[in-house]
Design a protein around this motif. Structure first.
Motif, PDB file in Angstrom:
ATOM      1  N   CYS A  86       0.668  -1.146  -0.277  1.00 29.40           N
ATOM      2  CA  CYS A  86      -0.008  -0.061  -0.043  1.00 29.40           C
ATOM      3  C   CYS A  86       0.922   1.227   0.174  1.00 29.40           C
ATOM      4  O   CYS A  86       1.942   1.242   0.716  1.00 29.40           O
ATOM      5  CB  CYS A  86      -1.180   0.205   1.383  1.00 29.40           C
ATOM      6  N   HIS A  87       0.617   2.231  -0.661  1.00 30.45           N
ATOM      7  CA  HIS A  87       1.300   3.592  -0.956  1.00 30.45           C
ATOM      8  C   HIS A  87       1.713   4.099   0.253  1.00 30.45           C
ATOM      9  O   HIS A  87       2.674   4.719   0.330  1.00 30.45           O
ATOM     10  CB  HIS A  87       0.710   4.189  -1.969  1.00 30.45           C
ATOM     11  N   VAL A 109      -4.604  -9.505  13.230  1.00 32.16           N
ATOM     12  CA  VAL A 109      -6.102  -8.865  13.847  1.00 32.16           C
ATOM     13  C   VAL A 109      -6.029  -7.404  13.688  1.00 32.16           C
ATOM     14  O   VAL A 109      -6.799  -6.560  13.243  1.00 32.16           O
ATOM     15  CB  VAL A 109      -6.585  -9.723  15.131  1.00 32.16           C
ATOM     16  N   LYS A 110      -4.931  -6.828  14.254  1.00 29.83           N
ATOM     17  CA  LYS A 110      -4.734  -5.364  14.374  1.00 29.83           C
ATOM     18  C   LYS A 110      -4.792  -4.727  13.018  1.00 29.83           C
ATOM     19  O   LYS A 110      -5.350  -3.730  12.610  1.00 29.83           O
ATOM     20  CB  LYS A 110      -3.381  -4.896  15.281  1.00 29.83           C
ATOM     21  N   ALA A 111      -3.858  -5.620  12.058  1.00 29.49           N
ATOM     22  CA  ALA A 111      -3.687  -4.906  10.696  1.00 29.49           C
ATOM     23  C   ALA A 111      -4.870  -4.835   9.958  1.00 29.49           C
ATOM     24  O   ALA A 111      -4.989  -4.003   9.139  1.00 29.49           O
ATOM     25  CB  ALA A 111      -2.745  -6.052  10.225  1.00 29.49           C
ATOM     26  N   ILE A 135      -8.752  -1.370   6.830  1.00 31.73           N
ATOM     27  CA  ILE A 135      -9.892  -0.447   6.930  1.00 31.73           C
ATOM     28  C   ILE A 135      -9.542   0.967   6.605  1.00 31.73           C
ATOM     29  O   ILE A 135     -10.034   1.763   5.684  1.00 31.73           O
ATOM     30  CB  ILE A 135     -10.733  -0.786   7.978  1.00 31.73           C
ATOM     31  N   GLN A 136      -8.575   1.167   7.490  1.00 31.97           N
ATOM     32  CA  GLN A 136      -8.034   2.857   7.349  1.00 31.97           C
ATOM     33  C   GLN A 136      -7.557   3.030   6.111  1.00 31.97           C
ATOM     34  O   GLN A 136      -7.779   4.094   5.606  1.00 31.97           O
ATOM     35  CB  GLN A 136      -7.087   3.176   8.163  1.00 31.97           C
ATOM     36  N   THR A 139      -7.670   7.215   5.558  1.00 31.90           N
ATOM     37  CA  THR A 139      -6.933   8.111   6.609  1.00 31.90           C
ATOM     38  C   THR A 139      -5.769   8.703   6.432  1.00 31.90           C
ATOM     39  O   THR A 139      -5.474  10.007   6.905  1.00 31.90           O
ATOM     40  CB  THR A 139      -7.074   7.265   7.774  1.00 31.90           C
ATOM     41  N   ILE A 140      -4.778   8.087   5.893  1.00 33.94           N
ATOM     42  CA  ILE A 140      -3.300   8.725   5.629  1.00 33.94           C
ATOM     43  C   ILE A 140      -2.947   8.577   4.135  1.00 33.94           C
ATOM     44  O   ILE A 140      -1.858   8.170   3.742  1.00 33.94           O
ATOM     45  CB  ILE A 140      -2.117   8.161   6.836  1.00 33.94           C
TER      46      ILE A 140
END
Lengths: 191, 142
Positions: free
Chosen positions: A45-46, A89-91, A96-97, A102-103
């Motif tokens: 992801c960029h 799981v956190k990933a 989703i973000q 989001t960034i």
């Protein structure tokens, strides 16, 4: 063939099939675990490629005299399977973000950077910099071969129960605005 | 006219002579020849502070500085040299002069004009000088 035999044959077939499906699923799971623990995945992801990866390429963990590299997962993912899955799981939240953007620009990334970095520092502090120690161990570091500043600080750090991340922040990426953490080391035009 | 011709003739003779006198310390080579690759120089790893040659000299950096970034978010040098950090790092603290701005006003934090340390403070490499340096420090420092 009797009916009873037929039934037991059917049972065996289901059992075998179940076994095969199970093995295939496990292989897929481990394969996924393996792929998603690769540098290629991390920078697919960029957000990661344009920011942290580009900066990391400038550091000693990417290129050094011995040619040994530490990749993203060496520092950010535990070797322990349970914790590895926990991190995944956190990933999911991060994915989703990613899709909610989001960034998705450098500016937004920099706005969030302090929060992201603080999370990593807290994690490393809590584990006594476990991921660093999976490669660098105090027992195997020959302080006398290090620079004089390194030797003095390592001896002192050990005596004061400090951990690697206390002193080695920003060694793989650029730092966020450190105003709140060490104001004596940040430019101030107003004071 | 004769004078002009004479000067022209003389300068034609003088020019190649002159060219011979100018010799680069790096060796002379034809313009189309490849130059010798420069020697790779290493930063001097940690050392004791290097003696100064004049009183107002910015002291040389006696250690390596690879990877020490200075940007608006953070100054790695100050993580060891600021007044808050020098004791822990056993480093020299930045002198009070670095808290004065260019109007000589005293500031509460380091003056922005001193923020980019490597403008004035430089490390040393193991390079062999091309000419001997005969500079002598002032008497007060000898």
């Amino acid at each position: 063939m009797s009916n009873r035999n037929k039934a037991s044959g059917f049972k065996w077939a289901t059992f075998l099939l179940g076994g095969i499906v199970g093995i295939v699923l496990l292989a897929v799971f481990l394969g996924e675990l393996h792929y998603s623990a690769s540098e290629k995945f991390c920078i697919s992801c960029h957000e990661m490629e344009d920011n942290v990866y580009m900066e990391y390429k400038d550091t000693a963990h990417y290129m050094n005299k011995s040619g040994v590299r530490a990749t993203c997962t060496d520092c950010h993912l535990s070797n322990n399977l349970v914790e590895k899955v926990g991190r995944k799981v956190k990933a999911v939240n991060e994915v989703i973000q990613h899709f909610s953007g989001t960034i998705d620009t450098r500016e937004k990334f920099i706005d969030h950077r302090l929060k992201l970095a603080e999370r990593v520092w807290a994690e490393m502090k809590a584990t006594d910099s476990r991921e660093c120690r999976s490669c660098h161990t105090e027992e195997n570091m020959d302080y006398t071969k290090q620079s004089s500043r390194a030797m003095a600080q390592h001896l002192q750090g050990e005596a004061e129960n400090k951990t690697c991340i206390d002193c080695h922040k920003g060694l793989a990426h650029r730092l966020p605005d450190m105003h709140t953490i060490d104001p004596s080391a940040v430019i101030s035009v107003t004071e | 006219m004769k004078k002009v011709l004479l000067i022209l003739a003389l300068s034609c003779i003088a020019m190649p002579l002159h060219a011979e006198e100018v010799k680069s310390l790096r060796g002379t080579r034809d313009l189309d020849a490849c130059s010798e690759p420069p020697q790779i120089n290493r930063l001097i790893a940690d050392d004791r502070p290097i003696p100064r040659d004049f009183v107002q000299q910015p002291p040389l950096i006696p250690h390596k500085k690879e990877g020490y970034r200075i940007d608006k978010n953070y100054n790695k040098c100050l993580s060891c040299h600021s007044w808050a950090n020098y004791k822990q790092a056993k480093a020299t603290k930045v002198p009070p002069t670095h808290f004065q701005d260019r109007e000589m006003k005293e500031r509460a934090n380091l003056s922005p004009s001193r923020y980019f340390c490597t403008q004035c403070h430089v490390p040393q490499t193991d390079v062999r000088p091309l000419v001997d340096n005969e500079f002598e420090p002032v008497k007060a420092l000898r």
